[in-house]
Design a protein around this motif. Structure first.
Motif: not given
Lengths: 190, 397
Positions: A14-18, A58-60, A63-64, A67-68, A134, A137-138
């Motif tokens: 989750l912390m890797d944005g997956k 998870i949401l930080s 936001t990126n 990418l979104s 990318t 990886r997500r």
């Protein structure tokens, strides 16, 4: 203190944005310990856990966005082209296996060429290949080989966004002044 | 035109919303009724009609107005909103291009200057033709996506009626113009021209003419590619329109609307990676993803806040006439201050200085006594000490 099974991998992913998907054994643990993980991420990092029936992420607080936006443009053009091709794009996203060549064909012949060419991640086959890496990886796509992939259930985040956006637009045409119920995520910046 | 080019551009920028409103009225109605103009200016609280005429933006047509062609084309380009041209309007290029090509071939060994002029005109006509086709395709794409997206929720029959209209009057005829399989299509004629020009750019005696053929040839290669692309859009996307509008989907509506302004919509949140350990397996990719955010020279759209600052335009002629009617006057600055006060209740510094420029107008004489006591003028921002200046009519007072 006892932690849920796969705790290290769940937090790591989750912390890797997956996205953690329902097909992954970690998903059951995440679901069974939803309250714990919600508190865990909130208290440790101020992150929000979003858990749906078939995926979690998870949401930080930041936001990126780039990418979104690129992912949205990618899905938007792909759905548009699939529909033009006479296909049911939702079924395709859900069940079909895509080939890079097919994606290139859609994007290289799209009438949205100005938008595609001005986008660093989508402008040519090489950039798109990197972009799909990318997404891989997500966990938004799952690669079956170097040139083939399928979409995971995570595509729903973006498809739901499009649906909500349309509802907002259709609402606008009904009652121009009314507040739409489309939530903060899709409010158009004026 | 007396106005400086920069003044006109500043004017267009300052009154952008009003001008866009005028553009929209003319696009819809074909002209701007006098009442609509006044209503629009009132809505935007602008009194800019004199400038619209002075800068030759509007032209009077009977009692009403229209935006002059040169501005209208510019606005079409800036707003990316083009009028659809009837294919018969585009087809006129077939005649002009064909005629010029015929004359070039017939006069290839005759007057050199006329030949060069003809090649140059041919280049211009092909360029105009290609631009018209591109503008039409763009406009047709917008119209047909609107039908597909159907935000206005029109019923199926009406959708089919609209789609048939676009297909019958615009899409099919345009397709014929571009169809390479059609021997009389302009596209085919351009291929012939391209072949001829290709030979001439290599074997013509005169170097200057050869260079002109070369330039035209390169342009034709590019144009043929562009036309082929437009033709593909027509066949793949526009001709099957009726089939395509049969289905509707909320998600697709969302995507089509999103793609209209993809950089202005707030997109779903996606987790942003914050920390990485150099020994992590994904370090390379995460770093790459992070760097990619800054690598791209993405289109950045910065929309300026709609500043509704009331921009005051100095109507020099108006104040000059007022001044001339009061001549001779003993103290110019007293007059300037009281005129502004009477008109605006306050003396604004900028306006006061603008009026000062009247002292440099022709037709007046100035007298002032350097020994005389200076007078105090209080403006909204400052207190000015100015000498009394006597203004007389030139040669009479």
């Amino acid at each position: 203190m006892e932690f849920p099974r796969y705790h290290l991998d769940i937090v790591g992913d989750l912390m890797d944005g997956k996205f953690i998907l329902a097909s992954d054994p970690k998903f059951i643990e995440l679901k069974n310990n939803q309250q714990f993980y919600e508190r865990f991420f909130k208290e440790s990092f101020k992150y929000e856990l979003e858990l749906k029936s078939d995926y979690g992420y998870i949401l930080s607080y930041e936001t990126n966005e780039q990418l979104s936006r690129d992912i949205c443009i990618f899905f938007a053009i792909l759905c548009y082209e699939l529909d033009k091709d006479g296909k049911n794009f939702l079924e395709e996203l859900q069940y079909a296996e895509f080939e890079l060549e097919q994606i290139d064909n859609y994007f290289d012949n799209s009438p949205y060429s100005d938008l595609i060419k001005s986008n660093k991640q989508l402008q040519d086959p090489e950039s798109r290949k990197q972009f799909l890496n990318t997404l891989g990886r997500r966990n938004i796509i799952e690669k079956s080989s170097e040139k083939k992939f399928t979409f995971t259930q995570a595509y729903k985040v973006f498809v739901d966004f499009a649906s909500d956006f349309a509802k907002g637009k259709l609402g606008e045409s009904d009652e121009p002044m009314a507040d739409s119920d489309n939530g903060a995520r899709i409010i158009e910046e004026v | 035109m007396k106005a400086e080019p920069k003044t006109i551009l500043y004017f267009l920028s300052n009154y952008f919303d009003t001008i866009k409103g005028l553009f929209e009225i003319q696009s819809k109605d074909g002209f701007i009724k006098r009442e609509r103009l006044h209503q629009l200016l009132k809505e935007h609280d602008n009194a800019i009609e004199p400038q619209l005429h002075e800068y030759k933006i509007l032209r009077k047509v009977g009692e009403d107005f229209e935006i002059r062609g040169v501005y209208f084309n510019f606005f079409e380009f800036v707003f990316n909103e083009f009028r659809p041209l009837l294919p018969e309007t585009i087809e006129k290029y077939a005649h002009s291009i064909g005629e010029l090509f015929k004359k070039i071939r017939e006069g290839i060994h005759k007057d050199r200057n006329i030949l060069m002029q003809r090649i140059s005109d041919l280049y211009g006509e092909i360029k105009d033709f290609s631009e018209s086709v591109e503008k039409n395709t763009l406009r047709l794409l917008v119209e047909t996506r609107e039908l597909k997206s159907n935000v206005d929720k029109i019923d199926y029959q009406e959708k089919v009626r609209k789609a048939s209209f676009w297909i019958d009057y615009y899409i099919s005829p345009l397709n014929q113009i571009l169809d390479v399989n059609h021997s009389q299509s302009i596209t085919n004629r351009l291929f012939d021209i391209s072949n001829y020009v290709n030979v001439r750019r290599l074997n013509f005696d005169d170097e200057m003419v050869r260079q002109q053929f070369e330039k035209t040839y390169n342009f034709l290669v590019q144009t043929n590619d562009d036309l082929l692309r437009q033709s593909k859009i027509l066949t793949n996307e526009l001709l099957p329109l009726i089939e395509r509008i049969r289905t509707e989907n909320m998600i697709l509506t969302g995507w089509i609307e999103f793609l209209k302004k993809p950089h202005k919509v707030q997109v779903p949140q996606v987790f942003k990676l914050f920390r990485d350990y150099p020994y992590s397996n994904d370090m390379y990719y995460n770093a790459k993803e992070y760097m990619e955010q800054f690598a791209g020279d993405e289109v950045v759209i910065i929309e300026e806040q709609d500043v509704r600052a009331s921009m005051w335009l100095f109507n020099k002629e108006h104040y000059r006439e007022m001044m001339m009617s009061k001549l001779p006057m003993n103290n110019f600055f007293d007059w300037a201050g009281s005129t502004l006060k009477a008109e605006y209740k306050t003396v604004d510094t900028d306006k006061f200085f603008a009026l000062t420029t009247l002292l440099f107008e022709e037709g007046i004489m100035l007298e002032f006594d350097p020994e005389a006591d200076k007078k105090v003028v209080r403006t909204t921002q400052m207190t000015l000490r100015v000498p009394p200046i006597k203004v007389l009519k030139y040669g009479i007072s």
